[in-house]
Design a protein around this motif. Structure first.
Motif, PDB file in Angstrom:
ATOM      1  N   LYS A  90      10.185  69.836  92.805  1.00  0.00           N
ATOM      2  CA  LYS A  90       9.303  70.562  91.965  1.00  0.00           C
ATOM      3  C   LYS A  90       9.488  72.026  91.734  1.00  0.00           C
ATOM      4  O   LYS A  90       9.956  72.679  92.797  1.00  0.00           O
ATOM      5  N   GLY A  91       9.508  72.694  90.767  1.00  0.00           N
ATOM      6  CA  GLY A  91       9.619  73.956  90.412  1.00  0.00           C
ATOM      7  C   GLY A  91      10.629  74.303  89.400  1.00  0.00           C
ATOM      8  O   GLY A  91      11.622  73.285  89.133  1.00  0.00           O
ATOM      9  N   ARG A  92      10.657  75.227  88.606  1.00  0.00           N
ATOM     10  CA  ARG A  92      11.702  75.619  87.692  1.00  0.00           C
ATOM     11  C   ARG A  92      12.841  76.295  88.288  1.00  0.00           C
ATOM     12  O   ARG A  92      12.881  77.255  89.143  1.00  0.00           O
ATOM     13  N   GLY A  93      13.990  75.800  87.784  1.00  0.00           N
ATOM     14  CA  GLY A  93      15.340  76.463  88.428  1.00  0.00           C
ATOM     15  C   GLY A  93      15.669  77.482  87.320  1.00  0.00           C
ATOM     16  O   GLY A  93      14.919  77.563  86.116  1.00  0.00           O
ATOM     17  N   ALA A  94      16.714  78.176  87.647  1.00  0.00           N
ATOM     18  CA  ALA A  94      17.013  79.157  86.656  1.00  0.00           C
ATOM     19  C   ALA A  94      18.448  78.753  85.921  1.00  0.00           C
ATOM     20  O   ALA A  94      19.339  79.630  86.054  1.00  0.00           O
ATOM     21  N   SER A  95      18.427  77.690  85.220  1.00  0.00           N
ATOM     22  CA  SER A  95      19.689  77.246  84.894  1.00  0.00           C
ATOM     23  C   SER A  95      19.451  76.672  83.586  1.00  0.00           C
ATOM     24  O   SER A  95      18.535  76.663  83.028  1.00  0.00           O
ATOM     25  N   PHE A  96      20.502  76.214  82.914  1.00  0.00           N
ATOM     26  CA  PHE A  96      20.618  75.451  81.536  1.00  0.00           C
ATOM     27  C   PHE A  96      20.542  73.910  81.601  1.00  0.00           C
ATOM     28  O   PHE A  96      20.644  73.456  80.582  1.00  0.00           O
ATOM     29  N   SER A  97      20.043  73.479  82.784  1.00  0.00           N
ATOM     30  CA  SER A  97      20.166  72.221  83.111  1.00  0.00           C
ATOM     31  C   SER A  97      18.874  71.491  82.319  1.00  0.00           C
ATOM     32  O   SER A  97      17.803  72.132  82.187  1.00  0.00           O
ATOM     33  N   LEU A  98      19.041  70.232  81.868  1.00  0.00           N
ATOM     34  CA  LEU A  98      18.023  69.680  81.052  1.00  0.00           C
ATOM     35  C   LEU A  98      16.567  69.263  81.414  1.00  0.00           C
ATOM     36  O   LEU A  98      15.948  69.221  80.946  1.00  0.00           O
ATOM     37  N   GLU A  99      16.724  69.385  82.789  1.00  0.00           N
ATOM     38  CA  GLU A  99      15.288  68.905  83.443  1.00  0.00           C
ATOM     39  C   GLU A  99      14.383  69.942  83.708  1.00  0.00           C
ATOM     40  O   GLU A  99      13.289  69.893  83.914  1.00  0.00           O
ATOM     41  N   ILE A 100      14.948  71.343  83.599  1.00  0.00           N
ATOM     42  CA  ILE A 100      13.997  72.466  83.759  1.00  0.00           C
ATOM     43  C   ILE A 100      12.816  72.417  82.980  1.00  0.00           C
ATOM     44  O   ILE A 100      11.746  72.903  83.624  1.00  0.00           O
ATOM     45  N   PRO A 101      12.685  72.126  81.625  1.00  0.00           N
ATOM     46  CA  PRO A 101      11.482  72.203  81.005  1.00  0.00           C
ATOM     47  C   PRO A 101      10.411  71.410  81.324  1.00  0.00           C
ATOM     48  O   PRO A 101       9.143  71.372  81.377  1.00  0.00           O
ATOM     49  N   LEU A 102      10.646  70.197  82.391  1.00  0.00           N
ATOM     50  CA  LEU A 102       9.921  69.367  82.986  1.00  0.00           C
ATOM     51  C   LEU A 102       9.357  69.856  84.298  1.00  0.00           C
ATOM     52  O   LEU A 102       8.584  68.949  84.836  1.00  0.00           O
ATOM     53  N   GLY A 103       9.767  71.069  84.410  1.00  0.00           N
ATOM     54  CA  GLY A 103       8.943  71.858  85.910  1.00  0.00           C
ATOM     55  C   GLY A 103       9.468  71.100  87.111  1.00  0.00           C
ATOM     56  O   GLY A 103       8.871  71.366  88.099  1.00  0.00           O
ATOM     57  N   ILE A 104      10.766  70.855  87.277  1.00  0.00           N
ATOM     58  CA  ILE A 104      11.366  70.072  88.088  1.00  0.00           C
ATOM     59  C   ILE A 104      12.824  70.656  87.929  1.00  0.00           C
ATOM     60  O   ILE A 104      13.397  71.027  87.051  1.00  0.00           O
ATOM     61  N   ARG A 105      13.462  70.372  89.185  1.00  0.00           N
ATOM     62  CA  ARG A 105      15.047  70.695  89.124  1.00  0.00           C
ATOM     63  C   ARG A 105      15.871  69.851  89.944  1.00  0.00           C
ATOM     64  O   ARG A 105      15.253  69.327  91.072  1.00  0.00           O
ATOM     65  N   PHE A 106      17.140  69.458  89.504  1.00  0.00           N
ATOM     66  CA  PHE A 106      18.020  68.552  90.590  1.00  0.00           C
ATOM     67  C   PHE A 106      18.466  69.408  91.458  1.00  0.00           C
ATOM     68  O   PHE A 106      18.736  70.625  91.264  1.00  0.00           O
ATOM     69  N   VAL A 107      18.659  68.853  92.674  1.00  0.00           N
ATOM     70  CA  VAL A 107      19.097  69.662  93.998  1.00  0.00           C
ATOM     71  C   VAL A 107      20.145  68.742  94.533  1.00  0.00           C
ATOM     72  O   VAL A 107      20.228  67.568  94.312  1.00  0.00           O
ATOM     73  N   ILE A 108      20.815  69.415  95.411  1.00  0.00           N
ATOM     74  CA  ILE A 108      22.001  68.542  95.990  1.00  0.00           C
ATOM     75  C   ILE A 108      21.719  68.248  97.588  1.00  0.00           C
ATOM     76  O   ILE A 108      21.463  69.427  98.149  1.00  0.00           O
ATOM     77  N   LYS A 109      21.622  67.317  98.182  1.00  0.00           N
ATOM     78  CA  LYS A 109      21.562  67.053  99.359  1.00  0.00           C
ATOM     79  C   LYS A 109      22.831  66.707 100.060  1.00  0.00           C
ATOM     80  O   LYS A 109      23.604  65.718  99.316  1.00  0.00           O
ATOM     81  N   SER A 110      23.281  67.092 101.088  1.00  0.00           N
ATOM     82  CA  SER A 110      24.703  66.721 101.587  1.00  0.00           C
ATOM     83  C   SER A 110      24.699  66.394 103.210  1.00  0.00           C
ATOM     84  O   SER A 110      23.991  66.698 104.159  1.00  0.00           O
ATOM     85  N   ARG A 111      25.790  65.489 103.519  1.00  0.00           N
ATOM     86  CA  ARG A 111      26.160  65.195 104.732  1.00  0.00           C
ATOM     87  C   ARG A 111      27.531  65.299 105.164  1.00  0.00           C
ATOM     88  O   ARG A 111      28.268  64.659 103.986  1.00  0.00           O
ATOM     89  N   MET A 112      28.047  65.238 106.153  1.00  0.00           N
ATOM     90  CA  MET A 112      29.360  65.374 106.541  1.00  0.00           C
ATOM     91  C   MET A 112      29.739  63.871 106.831  1.00  0.00           C
ATOM     92  O   MET A 112      29.081  63.256 107.194  1.00  0.00           O
ATOM     93  N   TYR A 113      30.868  63.437 106.280  1.00  0.00           N
ATOM     94  CA  TYR A 113      31.564  62.292 106.390  1.00  0.00           C
ATOM     95  C   TYR A 113      31.966  62.149 107.970  1.00  0.00           C
ATOM     96  O   TYR A 113      32.308  63.114 108.427  1.00  0.00           O
TER      97      TYR A 113
END
Length: 129
Positions: free
Chosen positions: A85-108
């Motif tokens: 949840k929360g607005r990001g500061a990008s041009f990504s399509l989900e921003i107007p929905l009040g959410i943002r995509f994030v990346i979670k990562s793990r080492m192989y």
């Protein structure tokens, strides 16, 4: 083969919502501009991809790219697209929905490195792992 990019069920639901409005989608992992290093979602073809971008795979119907330079830092990690949840500061399509995509990562793990899916340049030329 081990996928380089995965996605959570919550992020899939957002993609379903966005694709109903915008059609086919694509992701590009931001390299620090705008919203830091967040995955940015666009209508497919809106962001021009070239030989400086790497295609890491297709996740839930969306091609996923990042720049070659950034890939050098992330090539040993599996990425998972999620949302918060929360607005990001990008041009990504989900921003107007009040959410943002994030990346979670793990080492192989070492035993996974030889089983990774291949990556390609933006022009779909195989890039040696």
């Amino acid at each position: 083969m081990i996928a380089r990019v995965k996605i959570t069920d919550k992020a899939k639901a957002v993609i379903d919502t966005l694709s109903a409005e915008h059609g086919e989608l694509m992701f590009h992992q931001s390299g620090g501009c705008c919203d830091g290093s967040s995955p940015m979602c666009f209508p497919k073809g809106e962001l021009l991809i070239n030989e400086n971008d790497i295609w890491l795979g297709n996740v839930y119907g969306c091609d996923f790219y990042m720049s070659k330079d950034q890939f050098e830092y992330w090539k040993h990690t599996q990425l998972t697209i999620d949302i918060v949840k929360g607005r990001g500061a990008s041009f990504s399509l989900e921003i107007p929905l009040g959410i943002r995509f994030v990346i979670k990562s793990r080492m192989y793990r070492e035993d996974e490195l030889e089983k990774l899916t291949p990556v390609y340049t933006g022009e779909k030329t195989l890039l040696k792992n």
